[in-house]
Design a protein around this motif. Sequence first.
Motif, PDB file in Angstrom:
ATOM      1  N   TYR A   1      -4.518  -1.365   0.334  1.00 43.89           N
ATOM      2  CA  TYR A   1      -4.111  -2.483   1.196  1.00 43.89           C
ATOM      3  C   TYR A   1      -5.089  -3.655   1.116  1.00 43.89           C
ATOM      4  O   TYR A   1      -5.157  -4.467   2.023  1.00 43.89           O
ATOM      5  CB  TYR A   1      -4.000  -2.012   2.645  1.00 43.89           C
ATOM      6  N   ARG A   2      -5.836  -3.733   0.033  1.00 39.24           N
ATOM      7  CA  ARG A   2      -6.865  -4.762  -0.104  1.00 39.24           C
ATOM      8  C   ARG A   2      -6.336  -6.166   0.190  1.00 39.24           C
ATOM      9  O   ARG A   2      -6.987  -6.961   0.847  1.00 39.24           O
ATOM     10  CB  ARG A   2      -7.446  -4.728  -1.513  1.00 39.24           C
TER      11      ARG A   2
ATOM     12  N   GLY B   1       0.816  -1.210   0.000  1.00 37.78           N
ATOM     13  CA  GLY B   1       0.000   0.000   0.000  1.00 37.78           C
ATOM     14  C   GLY B   1       0.846   1.255   0.000  1.00 37.78           C
ATOM     15  O   GLY B   1       0.524   2.237  -0.671  1.00 37.78           O
ATOM     16  N   GLY B   2       1.932   1.235   0.748  1.00 38.74           N
ATOM     17  CA  GLY B   2       2.845   2.375   0.781  1.00 38.74           C
ATOM     18  C   GLY B   2       3.463   2.634  -0.582  1.00 38.74           C
ATOM     19  O   GLY B   2       3.648   3.790  -0.989  1.00 38.74           O
TER      20      GLY B   2
ATOM     21  N   PRO C   1      -8.854   4.897   0.407  1.00 39.82           N
ATOM     22  CA  PRO C   1      -7.447   4.585   0.123  1.00 39.82           C
ATOM     23  C   PRO C   1      -6.923   3.355   0.856  1.00 39.82           C
ATOM     24  O   PRO C   1      -6.240   2.524   0.261  1.00 39.82           O
ATOM     25  CB  PRO C   1      -6.689   5.836   0.551  1.00 39.82           C
ATOM     26  N   ILE C   2      -7.210   3.225   2.114  1.00 39.71           N
ATOM     27  CA  ILE C   2      -6.707   2.055   2.854  1.00 39.71           C
ATOM     28  C   ILE C   2      -7.305   0.773   2.296  1.00 39.71           C
ATOM     29  O   ILE C   2      -6.592  -0.197   2.034  1.00 39.71           O
ATOM     30  CB  ILE C   2      -7.006   2.184   4.369  1.00 39.71           C
TER      31      ILE C   2
ATOM     32  N   LEU D   1      -6.698  13.846  -3.881  1.00 39.24           N
ATOM     33  CA  LEU D   1      -6.656  12.702  -2.963  1.00 39.24           C
ATOM     34  C   LEU D   1      -8.033  12.347  -2.426  1.00 39.24           C
ATOM     35  O   LEU D   1      -8.311  11.176  -2.159  1.00 39.24           O
ATOM     36  CB  LEU D   1      -5.669  12.974  -1.829  1.00 39.24           C
ATOM     37  N   ASP D   2      -8.906  13.339  -2.277  1.00 41.06           N
ATOM     38  CA  ASP D   2     -10.273  13.068  -1.835  1.00 41.06           C
ATOM     39  C   ASP D   2     -11.078  12.300  -2.876  1.00 41.06           C
ATOM     40  O   ASP D   2     -12.119  11.731  -2.560  1.00 41.06           O
ATOM     41  CB  ASP D   2     -11.006  14.361  -1.476  1.00 41.06           C
ATOM     42  N   SER D   3     -10.598  12.271  -4.117  1.00 39.39           N
ATOM     43  CA  SER D   3     -11.308  11.522  -5.162  1.00 39.39           C
ATOM     44  C   SER D   3     -11.100  10.013  -5.024  1.00 39.39           C
ATOM     45  O   SER D   3     -11.750   9.236  -5.710  1.00 39.39           O
ATOM     46  CB  SER D   3     -10.878  11.998  -6.550  1.00 39.39           C
ATOM     47  N   ILE D   4     -10.207   9.595  -4.131  1.00 46.92           N
ATOM     48  CA  ILE D   4     -10.005   8.169  -3.859  1.00 46.92           C
ATOM     49  C   ILE D   4     -10.937   7.812  -2.711  1.00 46.92           C
ATOM     50  O   ILE D   4     -10.711   8.227  -1.575  1.00 46.92           O
ATOM     51  CB  ILE D   4      -8.542   7.875  -3.471  1.00 46.92           C
ATOM     52  N   PRO D   5     -12.005   7.062  -2.983  1.00 51.11           N
ATOM     53  CA  PRO D   5     -13.037   6.845  -1.967  1.00 51.11           C
ATOM     54  C   PRO D   5     -12.573   6.107  -0.707  1.00 51.11           C
ATOM     55  O   PRO D   5     -13.025   6.401   0.376  1.00 51.11           O
ATOM     56  CB  PRO D   5     -14.120   6.052  -2.687  1.00 51.11           C
TER      57      PRO D   5
END
Length: 89
Positions: free
Chosen positions: A68-69, A34-35, A63-64, A57-61
């Motif tokens: 990191y899926r 993820g990093g 991120p974690i 960055l707010d357009s990524i609903p």
Amino acid sequence: MGPATRGGCEALCIKGNMPCTGCFGPPGRIRDYGGKILSALASIVGSKDDDEIVKILDSIPDPIGTFYRYSLPVSMLRRKKMEAVAGEK
């Protein structure tokens, strides 16, 4: 997830018109999957304006959940949290 994803799956998801989610895992030298994706994303943000960066960055609903899926249990992010909790006891 191209910059942080291991190749070899023959891109069936891409051929089926689905985005890559990185299910084939990271290349061998990446310690935090993820990093690495966050780093790759940060390197392509073409703005120096703080408000515009936040908007991008707010357009990524999620991120974690997205980055990191498949690797959250072994991420450095989780390890740091676990170390902090252990230090409080």
